[in-house]
Design a protein around this motif. Structure first.
Motif, short mmCIF file in Angstrom:
data_model
loop_
_atom_site.label_atom_id
_atom_site.label_comp_id
_atom_site.label_asym_id
_atom_site.label_seq_id
_atom_site.Cartn_x
_atom_site.Cartn_y
_atom_site.Cartn_z
N GLN A 34 -39.68 16.12 -5.71
CA GLN A 34 -39.93 14.77 -5.22
C GLN A 34 -40.11 13.84 -6.41
O GLN A 34 -40.78 14.17 -7.39
CB GLN A 34 -41.20 14.77 -4.34
CG GLN A 34 -41.37 13.59 -3.43
CD GLN A 34 -42.42 13.82 -2.36
OE1 GLN A 34 -43.03 14.90 -2.25
NE2 GLN A 34 -42.67 12.80 -1.55
N PHE A 36 -41.54 10.13 -7.62
CA PHE A 36 -42.51 9.11 -7.24
C PHE A 36 -42.47 7.98 -8.26
O PHE A 36 -42.05 8.14 -9.40
CB PHE A 36 -43.94 9.67 -7.24
CG PHE A 36 -44.21 10.73 -6.22
CD1 PHE A 36 -44.02 12.07 -6.53
CD2 PHE A 36 -44.67 10.40 -4.96
CE1 PHE A 36 -44.29 13.06 -5.61
CE2 PHE A 36 -44.95 11.38 -4.02
CZ PHE A 36 -44.75 12.72 -4.35
N GLN A 38 -45.27 5.10 -9.85
CA GLN A 38 -46.67 4.70 -9.92
C GLN A 38 -46.79 3.42 -10.72
O GLN A 38 -46.41 3.38 -11.90
CB GLN A 38 -47.54 5.79 -10.55
CG GLN A 38 -49.03 5.46 -10.52
CD GLN A 38 -49.92 6.58 -11.01
OE1 GLN A 38 -49.51 7.40 -11.83
NE2 GLN A 38 -51.15 6.63 -10.53
N GLY A 41 -52.65 1.24 -12.19
CA GLY A 41 -53.84 1.11 -11.36
C GLY A 41 -53.60 1.32 -9.88
O GLY A 41 -54.48 1.02 -9.06
N LYS A 42 -52.44 1.82 -9.53
CA LYS A 42 -52.10 1.99 -8.12
C LYS A 42 -51.85 3.46 -7.79
O LYS A 42 -51.88 4.33 -8.67
CB LYS A 42 -50.83 1.20 -7.78
CG LYS A 42 -50.88 -0.26 -8.17
CD LYS A 42 -51.67 -1.07 -7.19
CE LYS A 42 -51.55 -2.53 -7.52
NZ LYS A 42 -52.31 -3.39 -6.61
N GLY A 43 -51.57 3.70 -6.51
CA GLY A 43 -51.23 5.04 -6.07
C GLY A 43 -49.77 5.36 -6.33
O GLY A 43 -49.07 4.63 -7.01
N LEU A 44 -49.33 6.48 -5.76
CA LEU A 44 -47.95 6.94 -5.93
C LEU A 44 -47.13 6.56 -4.70
O LEU A 44 -47.57 6.77 -3.57
CB LEU A 44 -47.91 8.45 -6.11
CG LEU A 44 -48.22 8.99 -7.49
CD1 LEU A 44 -49.68 8.83 -7.83
CD2 LEU A 44 -47.82 10.47 -7.57
N PHE A 103 -46.71 18.33 -11.33
CA PHE A 103 -46.19 17.06 -11.80
C PHE A 103 -45.79 17.12 -13.27
O PHE A 103 -46.41 17.82 -14.08
CB PHE A 103 -47.24 15.97 -11.65
CG PHE A 103 -47.37 15.43 -10.25
CD1 PHE A 103 -48.18 16.07 -9.33
CD2 PHE A 103 -46.69 14.29 -9.87
CE1 PHE A 103 -48.31 15.58 -8.04
CE2 PHE A 103 -46.81 13.79 -8.59
CZ PHE A 103 -47.62 14.44 -7.67
N GLY A 104 -44.77 16.31 -13.61
CA GLY A 104 -44.50 16.02 -15.01
C GLY A 104 -45.42 14.91 -15.48
O GLY A 104 -46.18 14.33 -14.70
N GLU A 105 -45.35 14.63 -16.77
CA GLU A 105 -46.22 13.60 -17.35
C GLU A 105 -45.72 12.19 -17.07
O GLU A 105 -46.43 11.22 -17.29
CB GLU A 105 -46.35 13.81 -18.86
CG GLU A 105 -47.02 15.12 -19.26
CD GLU A 105 -48.50 15.13 -18.95
OE1 GLU A 105 -48.99 16.13 -18.40
OE2 GLU A 105 -49.18 14.13 -19.23
#
Lengths: 113, 113
Positions: A34, A36, A38, A41-44, A103-105
């Protein structure tokens, strides 16, 4: 243990360019991958989900490909816009890691007007 | 559909206090996941729950942290006796099942002073 690497870590491009973000994973036994986005300061926000049996998924200007055997995925963004500026994260759900995502960085993308 | 709802958005606690983070999954989603994002670090899995059951808590510190997803009401991540190192963004995600993508909430940003 599954490890996910994203290259480059940061990318700055002028508006209008087509660009490719790369994601690699060490264990090819995955259920899905998946992408995403970001914002600071917010969500994914989920962009694209590719099941292990699929080769690619498309949504608008975004196209994600998956080569499971080589452990690679790419996210292609066409005609980039300043509003695309964000951190893009790749995450895999492995067959041996239960239901968790690894997750990746991330790749921090800046699109300059 | 309101998406995954997390509250509070921001939480400030003094060292030694308790922090309670809440997550209401999307309607129809029975799988809930908690992830932590430390400053300048990637997202790390903490715990995976289904209604009234902890399925995988292998990413959660053994002490001071606990999670629940009761039959009624939101999922709760509880951190007792907080320390400065607990300062992070805590994200909740939900999915309807194993082969589906995750939907993330906007996160709770915990600051320990």
């Amino acid at each position: 243990k599954q490890e996910v690497t994203q290259i480059p870590a940061a990318l700055s491009v002028p508006e209008g360019e087509n660009l490719v973000l790369n994601c690699s994973f060490t264990d090819s036994a995955i259920y899905n991958l998946q992408w995403f986005r970001q914002d600071p300061g917010k969500g994914l926000t989920s962009l694209l989900l590719i099941q292990s049996s699929q080769r690619e998924q498309t949504s608008g200007r975004l196209n994600a490909s998956l080569d499971k055997s080589s452990g690679r995925s790419t996210l292609y963004i066409a005609a980039s816009q300043p509003g695309d500026s964000a951190t893009y994260l790749c995450a895999v759900r492995g067959e041996t890691s239960g239901s968790r995502l690894t997750f990746g960085e991330g790749t921090q993308l800046t699109v300059n007007p | 559909n309101a998406g995954v709802m997390q509250n509070p958005r921001h939480l400030v606690r003094r060292r030694g206090q308790e922090a309670r983070l809440r997550c209401s999954p999307m309607k129809g989603h029975s799988h809930v996941y908690w992830y932590r994002q430390l400053p300048e670090e990637g997202l790390k899995f903490m715990v995976y729950l289904q209604k009234e059951n902890i399925i995988d808590e292998s990413g959660m510190p053994k002490e001071r942290f606990s999670a629940e997803f009761p039959k009624e009401g939101p999922s709760i991540l509880r951190i007792q006796q907080v320390v400065r190192g607990d300062s992070a963004a805590y994200f909740c995600a939900s999915s309807p099942g194993y082969n589906y993508g995750y939907t993330f909430g906007s996160g709770t940003r915990l600051t320990v002073v």
